[in-house]
Design a protein around this motif. Structure first.
Motif, short mmCIF file in Angstrom:
data_model
loop_
_atom_site.label_atom_id
_atom_site.label_comp_id
_atom_site.label_asym_id
_atom_site.label_seq_id
_atom_site.Cartn_x
_atom_site.Cartn_y
_atom_site.Cartn_z
N PHE A 142 45.84 31.39 43.77
CA PHE A 142 46.75 30.26 43.88
C PHE A 142 45.95 29.02 43.52
O PHE A 142 45.09 28.59 44.29
CB PHE A 142 47.31 30.16 45.31
N GLY A 143 46.23 28.48 42.33
CA GLY A 143 45.42 27.38 41.85
C GLY A 143 46.13 26.06 41.82
O GLY A 143 47.31 25.95 42.15
N SER A 144 45.37 25.06 41.39
CA SER A 144 45.91 23.71 41.33
C SER A 144 46.95 23.57 40.22
O SER A 144 47.79 22.69 40.28
CB SER A 144 44.79 22.71 41.15
N THR A 145 46.89 24.43 39.20
CA THR A 145 47.87 24.33 38.12
C THR A 145 48.63 25.61 37.86
O THR A 145 49.66 25.59 37.21
CB THR A 145 47.19 23.91 36.80
N ASN A 146 48.14 26.76 38.34
CA ASN A 146 48.85 28.01 38.06
C ASN A 146 48.47 29.09 39.07
O ASN A 146 47.54 28.94 39.84
CB ASN A 146 48.56 28.49 36.64
N GLN A 147 49.24 30.17 39.07
CA GLN A 147 48.94 31.33 39.88
C GLN A 147 48.51 32.46 38.93
O GLN A 147 48.97 32.52 37.79
CB GLN A 147 50.17 31.78 40.68
N HIS A 148 47.65 33.35 39.43
CA HIS A 148 47.20 34.45 38.59
C HIS A 148 46.85 35.65 39.47
O HIS A 148 46.72 35.53 40.68
CB HIS A 148 46.00 34.04 37.74
N PHE A 149 46.70 36.80 38.82
CA PHE A 149 46.29 38.03 39.49
C PHE A 149 45.08 38.56 38.74
O PHE A 149 45.09 38.65 37.51
CB PHE A 149 47.43 39.06 39.45
N SER A 150 44.02 38.88 39.47
CA SER A 150 42.83 39.45 38.83
C SER A 150 42.52 40.80 39.45
O SER A 150 42.68 40.99 40.66
CB SER A 150 41.63 38.51 38.97
N MET A 151 42.11 41.72 38.60
CA MET A 151 41.77 43.06 39.06
C MET A 151 40.90 43.73 38.01
O MET A 151 41.11 43.56 36.82
CB MET A 151 43.01 43.90 39.30
N GLY A 152 39.94 44.47 38.44
CA GLY A 152 39.06 45.22 37.55
C GLY A 152 38.06 46.00 38.38
O GLY A 152 37.98 45.83 39.60
N LEU A 153 37.32 46.87 37.74
CA LEU A 153 36.29 47.63 38.45
C LEU A 153 34.95 46.90 38.34
O LEU A 153 34.66 46.29 37.31
CB LEU A 153 36.14 49.02 37.83
N SER A 154 34.18 46.99 39.41
CA SER A 154 32.85 46.39 39.42
C SER A 154 31.83 47.44 39.87
O SER A 154 32.11 48.26 40.73
CB SER A 154 32.80 45.21 40.39
N LEU A 155 30.66 47.37 39.27
CA LEU A 155 29.54 48.23 39.63
C LEU A 155 28.50 47.35 40.30
O LEU A 155 28.13 46.30 39.78
CB LEU A 155 28.94 48.88 38.39
#
Length: 161
Positions: A142-155
């Motif tokens: 939830f940002g100052s100008t937009n909303q987004h979704f982030s997802m990915g795999l991390s090692l």
């Protein structure tokens, strides 16, 4: 019906068997993929044998822009077998970004708060003080100008002490 109930009870009991947080501290690197932030410094602190907190700090800077992220997660740890554990828990992040105008034509910048969770699997090496894990930390930002979704795999690879 009685056999089904017993099978369900045994399965639920098995799911509650917690793993063991091997060491109280772990410090290392977390390398992400997908639309996640990328590389981060990661630190885990064991609260007990069955739960811990994790903090990740990342910086990003190139010709297209720059930014940072500070993410944290509370994790419950469950044993699988022979040094393997899986873990899950709630997560949150705080970050900012700044794009150069040549990147998207806007020179956009702002800050955001991310809420979500983390789930992963890890292996604690017996012979050396290392912990290796693969996880995902899906976050709704939830940002100052937009909303987004982030997802990915991390090692992640961490030195444990």
């Amino acid at each position: 019906m009685k056999k089904s109930f017993i099978l369900l009870a045994v399965s639920l009991l098995g799911m509650t068997a917690f793993g063991q947080v091997k060491n109280q501290h772990a410090l290392g690197a977390r390398l992400g993929g997908g639309n996640t932030f990328g590389s981060q410094v990661t630190y885990q602190y064991g609260l007990s044998n069955y739960n811990r907190i994790e903090a990740d700090l990342g910086f990003h800077s190139n010709n297209d822009g720059n930014g940072f992220i500070l993410a944290g997660a509370y994790q419950w740890v469950w044993a699988i077998e022979n040094g393997f554990n899986w873990y899950a828990g709630p997560a949150a992040s705080l970050g900012s970004w700044s794009y150069n105008s040549k990147y998207d034509g806007s020179g956009d910048s702002g800050a955001y708060l991310g809420l979500g969770g983390q789930i992963g699997i890890e292996y604690n090496f017996v012979e050396v003080p290392l912990n290796m894990s693969i996880d995902s930390m899906p976050l709704f930002g939830f940002g100052s100008t937009n909303q987004h979704f982030s997802m990915g795999l991390s090692l992640s690879l961490r030195y444990t002490f």
